[in-house]
Design a protein around this motif. Structure first.
Motif, PDB file in Angstrom:
ATOM      1  N   HIS A   1       0.799  -1.308  -0.119  1.00 26.51           N
ATOM      2  CA  HIS A   1       0.163  -0.100  -0.104  1.00 26.51           C
ATOM      3  C   HIS A   1       0.822   1.372  -0.054  1.00 26.51           C
ATOM      4  CE1 HIS A   1      -3.375   2.514   0.762  1.00 26.51           C
ATOM      5  NE2 HIS A   1      -2.747   3.129   1.727  1.00 26.51           N
ATOM      6  N   ALA A   2       1.814   1.510   0.671  1.00 24.72           N
ATOM      7  CA  ALA A   2       2.714   2.565   0.929  1.00 24.72           C
ATOM      8  C   ALA A   2       3.693   2.464  -0.344  1.00 24.72           C
ATOM      9  CB  ALA A   2       3.649   2.264   2.053  1.00 24.72           C
ATOM     10  N   ALA A   3       3.995   1.603  -0.973  1.00 25.37           N
ATOM     11  CA  ALA A   3       4.953   1.589  -2.074  1.00 25.37           C
ATOM     12  C   ALA A   3       4.079   2.017  -3.290  1.00 25.37           C
ATOM     13  CB  ALA A   3       5.341   0.235  -2.426  1.00 25.37           C
ATOM     14  N   LYS A   4       2.647   1.704  -3.553  1.00 24.69           N
ATOM     15  CA  LYS A   4       2.011   2.320  -4.688  1.00 24.69           C
ATOM     16  C   LYS A   4       1.557   3.846  -4.409  1.00 24.69           C
ATOM     17  CE  LYS A   4       0.882  -0.279  -7.450  1.00 24.69           C
ATOM     18  NZ  LYS A   4       1.699  -0.738  -8.524  1.00 24.69           N
ATOM     19  N   GLN A   5       1.502   4.208  -3.204  1.00 29.89           N
ATOM     20  CA  GLN A   5       1.287   5.636  -3.043  1.00 29.89           C
ATOM     21  C   GLN A   5       2.590   6.386  -3.413  1.00 29.89           C
ATOM     22  OE1 GLN A   5       0.395   6.081   1.116  1.00 29.89           O
ATOM     23  NE2 GLN A   5      -1.782   6.320   0.513  1.00 29.89           N
ATOM     24  N   LYS A   6       3.770   5.848  -3.216  1.00 30.50           N
ATOM     25  CA  LYS A   6       5.006   6.276  -3.614  1.00 30.50           C
ATOM     26  C   LYS A   6       5.242   6.493  -4.985  1.00 30.50           C
ATOM     27  CE  LYS A   6      10.083   5.763  -2.676  1.00 30.50           C
ATOM     28  NZ  LYS A   6      11.038   4.865  -2.142  1.00 30.50           N
ATOM     29  N   GLU A   7       4.703   5.132  -5.562  1.00 27.30           N
ATOM     30  CA  GLU A   7       4.852   5.203  -7.186  1.00 27.30           C
ATOM     31  C   GLU A   7       4.108   6.173  -7.980  1.00 27.30           C
ATOM     32  OE1 GLU A   7       4.755   1.536 -10.125  1.00 27.30           O
ATOM     33  OE2 GLU A   7       2.917   1.628  -8.535  1.00 27.30           O
ATOM     34  N   ALA A   8       2.949   6.366  -7.278  1.00 24.71           N
ATOM     35  CA  ALA A   8       1.871   7.428  -7.841  1.00 24.71           C
ATOM     36  C   ALA A   8       2.521   8.635  -7.928  1.00 24.71           C
ATOM     37  CB  ALA A   8       0.492   7.271  -7.061  1.00 24.71           C
ATOM     38  N   ALA A   9       2.972   9.048  -6.646  1.00 23.68           N
ATOM     39  CA  ALA A   9       3.914  10.572  -6.563  1.00 23.68           C
ATOM     40  C   ALA A   9       5.137  10.378  -7.703  1.00 23.68           C
ATOM     41  CB  ALA A   9       4.252  10.632  -5.382  1.00 23.68           C
ATOM     42  N   LEU A  10       5.774   9.374  -7.783  1.00 22.47           N
ATOM     43  CA  LEU A  10       6.657   9.384  -8.607  1.00 22.47           C
ATOM     44  C   LEU A  10       6.512   9.534 -10.027  1.00 22.47           C
ATOM     45  CD1 LEU A  10       9.168   6.668  -7.040  1.00 22.47           C
ATOM     46  CD2 LEU A  10       9.573   9.326  -7.131  1.00 22.47           C
ATOM     47  N   LEU A  11       5.526   8.929 -10.569  1.00 20.49           N
ATOM     48  CA  LEU A  11       5.071   8.855 -12.056  1.00 20.49           C
ATOM     49  C   LEU A  11       4.506  10.389 -12.131  1.00 20.49           C
ATOM     50  CD1 LEU A  11       3.392   5.414 -12.212  1.00 20.49           C
ATOM     51  CD2 LEU A  11       5.297   5.977 -13.549  1.00 20.49           C
ATOM     52  N   ALA A  12       3.769  10.783 -11.177  1.00 20.44           N
ATOM     53  CA  ALA A  12       3.177  12.145 -11.465  1.00 20.44           C
ATOM     54  C   ALA A  12       4.326  13.057 -11.787  1.00 20.44           C
ATOM     55  CB  ALA A  12       2.295  12.528 -10.345  1.00 20.44           C
ATOM     56  N   GLY A  13       5.175  12.948 -11.139  1.00 16.87           N
ATOM     57  CA  GLY A  13       6.462  13.933 -11.312  1.00 16.87           C
ATOM     58  C   GLY A  13       7.209  13.578 -12.574  1.00 16.87           C
ATOM     59  N   PHE A  14       7.279  12.511 -12.933  1.00 19.83           N
ATOM     60  CA  PHE A  14       7.875  12.045 -14.240  1.00 19.83           C
ATOM     61  C   PHE A  14       7.678  12.610 -15.549  1.00 19.83           C
ATOM     62  CE2 PHE A  14       9.086   9.375 -17.743  1.00 19.83           C
ATOM     63  CZ  PHE A  14      10.189   9.342 -17.519  1.00 19.83           C
ATOM     64  N   ASP A  15       6.516  12.929 -15.918  1.00 18.58           N
ATOM     65  CA  ASP A  15       6.194  13.392 -17.440  1.00 18.58           C
ATOM     66  C   ASP A  15       4.599  14.308 -17.210  1.00 18.58           C
ATOM     67  OD1 ASP A  15       6.746  14.165 -19.990  1.00 18.58           O
ATOM     68  OD2 ASP A  15       5.970  12.408 -20.737  1.00 18.58           O
TER      69      ASP A  15
END
Length: 587
Positions: free
Chosen positions: A555-569
């Protein structure tokens, strides 16, 4: 009453009511009139199969125990139990993980001690005699370390040696929370005349010698304040002991570099010796408890201890505990001080040094192809290799030849981690591939039996929170594992009875999600967003454990992934597929 109040607040009483490790060890050494030790010493040991361990740290949370230590491996950080400091309360076994076994009966093997033939270049008799410092003026020694490792003993040995020489001496032991693995300091002050010793504590900047049995404690404010630049000599053990922070933070990193720098600044760089004393002493003597006496011998040979060898040897004899062992550890310290490289070569053969070197990218990939082939089959391993090579090709075009391929390495490590998820077949294979049996055989001797602590989804009961409850299975489980491992070909098929659980569906969905995310990133790679892509590719590092523990990490990893993807492009970044939708698709 206190226990009930803690439980009412949701605090585990078990953590606080257990007898501490140091106290248990002390009582176990005390033999009563009935011939029995003062505290039960069960013929039982807990051992972790590091191949099964996921490094989640739930065992540390459940036990609050510093004897559960980090183990760095080719496949990431795992856990191991320090058998020298383990207090045998077995609360770590309750951690929700199938990697724990308990070995009952038998006893730990004593590793073979390293011997040196008389006349050899490493023979202690051939060492030069150092010039010892004078004590016409008070001489201050600070011994630092962790409770239960013999720090206080070093101070006592020095005090007795001073008494035997007719010198004046004072000793002040600052134990604090030593029994819980906290910092311990022994202030030893030596002088020719007792009237010259006006304080039992080594004053600010007044330490002539620091014997640092633990790097973190030695780099603490109190210890640093005793060091004086240009005055203090220091011999520091580089082999670190985890702090209590590791119990709550599985990603805790040993602050070696900063600690070393602070000690060098405090003493002067040319007055500090940093030695991997813990590893060397353990390899030579077969027990970590030899470390502190090794350091005493090391500093004596350097000419930093104002006491004669004869007095120190007699003090060890009068101490009456492991006399020969402590004398040998002291002498090995002397030998190492005279020729450290020769001793390192003796305990670390060239082939071991080669293994400790960081693997190349090709070696990393090849190792994982080998494991995935054993995990499932060659076709499964080829799927892994195809994705890694696709990423390598894209990154090479971007960075050019000869540059580190950070994204490729991240994908190589974490695609493997997701594909090699530890289901029932894999846990069974990792117990029966021969490596774990060899580990146990190398550790124990005599008549012993192995018990497993598992929570099989199809058999285990659940607690009030719906979490599976672990139970003990006897040695017969090894045969069951051997049979189960043979059915790995059923993994993911309609005949896979374990594959219908939500956990297994999620694990298969994560593989598909990761592939999709990485392939969407590749066309958008630039020099500016490469670091962000590496961070996204490394998200599986945060997915650890089994069952409800893994669910929490996911659950924590998916939240982190969403934030990283939002800042990628921005709006064009790959979208995070909700895990529930992905699981439904896989199902």
């Amino acid at each position: 009453v206190q226990r009930e109040l803690r439980e009412a607040k949701g605090v585990s009483a078990m953590i606080y009511d257990q007898t501490c490790a140091s106290e248990k060890r002390r009582r176990r050494k005390q033999i009563g009139k009935d011939g029995k030790p003062g505290f039960p010493d069960p013929a039982k040991r807990a051992v972790i199969n590091e191949a099964v361990c996921e490094g989640c740290g739930d065992c540390s949370v459940q036990s609050n125990c510093l004897s559960v230590e980090p183990l760095e491996t080719e496949f990431g950080r795992k856990r191991q139990i320090n058998q020298s400091s383990c207090n045998k309360d077995f609360s770590c076994v309750t951690g929700f993980c199938p990697s724990f076994v308990t070995v009952e009966g038998g006893k730990l093997k004593k590793p073979q001690k390293t011997k040196v033939e008389p006349g050899n270049a490493l023979d202690v008799a051939s060492l030069p005699q150092p010039v010892l410092p004078a004590t016409a003026e008070p001489f201050g020694v600070l011994v630092t370390g962790v409770g239960g490792t013999g720090v206080v003993t070093i101070g006592q040995i020095m005090a007795m040696a001073a008494h035997l020489q007719g010198k004046a001496c004072s000793v002040l032991d600052m134990t604090g929370l030593a029994q819980k693995g906290g910092a311990v300091m022994s202030h030893v002050r030596l002088a020719d005349n007792i009237d010259d010793i006006h304080s039992t504590r080594v004053g600010t900047g007044m330490a002539d010698l620091v014997i640092g049995c633990d790097l973190i404690v030695t780099a603490g404010k109190d210890a640093l304040s005793r060091m004086g630049e240009g005055r203090t000599h220091a011999a520091i053990n580089l082999n670190g002991t985890p702090t209590s922070t590791f119990i709550k933070n599985p990603d805790w990193q040993f602050p070696a570099a900063s600690a070393e720098d602070e000690i060098r600044v405090a003493c002067g760089a040319d007055r500090v010796e940093l030695v991997d004393a813990g590893s060397i002493a353990t390899a030579l003597m077969g027990d970590t408890i030899a470390t502190n006496m090794f350091l005493l011998g090391y500093t004596w040979q350097k000419g930093w201890v104002p006491l004669t060898e004869a007095a120190l040897m007699r003090a060890i004899e009068l101490n009456g505990v492991a006399i020969d062992f402590n004398k040998q550890a002291f002498n090995w310290g002397r030998i190492a001080a005279n020729d450290l490289v020769a001793v390192q070569r003796l305990v670390t053969p060239s082939q071991v040094i080669e293994l400790k070197r960081a693997p190349t990218l090709d070696q990393t990939i090849a190792k994982r192809v080998e494991v995935l082939t054993a995990y499932q089959n060659a076709a499964y391993a080829q799927q892994y290799l195809d994705l890694v090579e696709q990423v390598r090709s894209a990154e090479s075009r971007l960075t050019g030849s000869g540059k580190p391929l950070r994204l490729t390495e991240a994908v190589a490590r974490y695609t493997f981690k997701l594909m090699a998820y530890k289901d029932e077949y894999e846990v069974a294979r990792l117990y029966t591939d021969g490596k774990f049996q060899k580990k146990i055989a190398d550790m124990f001797e005599g008549d012993y039996a192995i018990n497993f602590h598992l929570a099989p989804p199809l058999l285990a009961k659940r607690d009030d929170n719906g979490h599976l409850i672990k139970q003990q299975f006897g040695p017969w489980m090894m045969k069951a594992f051997g049979l189960l491992a043979k059915f790995k070909s059923l993994r993911g098929t309609a005949l896979d009875i374990f594959g219908y659980s939500d956990e297994r569906k999620t694990e298969r969905a994560l593989i598909a999600q990761y592939r999709s995310t990485i392939t969407q990133l590749l066309p958008k790679l630039t020099a500016d967003n490469l670091s962000k892509a590496v961070a996204i590719a490394s998200i599986p590092e945060d997915i650890r454990g089994f069952g409800h523990i893994k669910e929490r990490y996911l659950h924590a990893a998916k939240q982190k992934e969403a934030a990283l993807l939002a800042g990628f492009d921005g709006p064009n970044a790959p979208k995070v597929i909700p895990i529930a939708a992905a699981v439904k698709h896989v199902a």
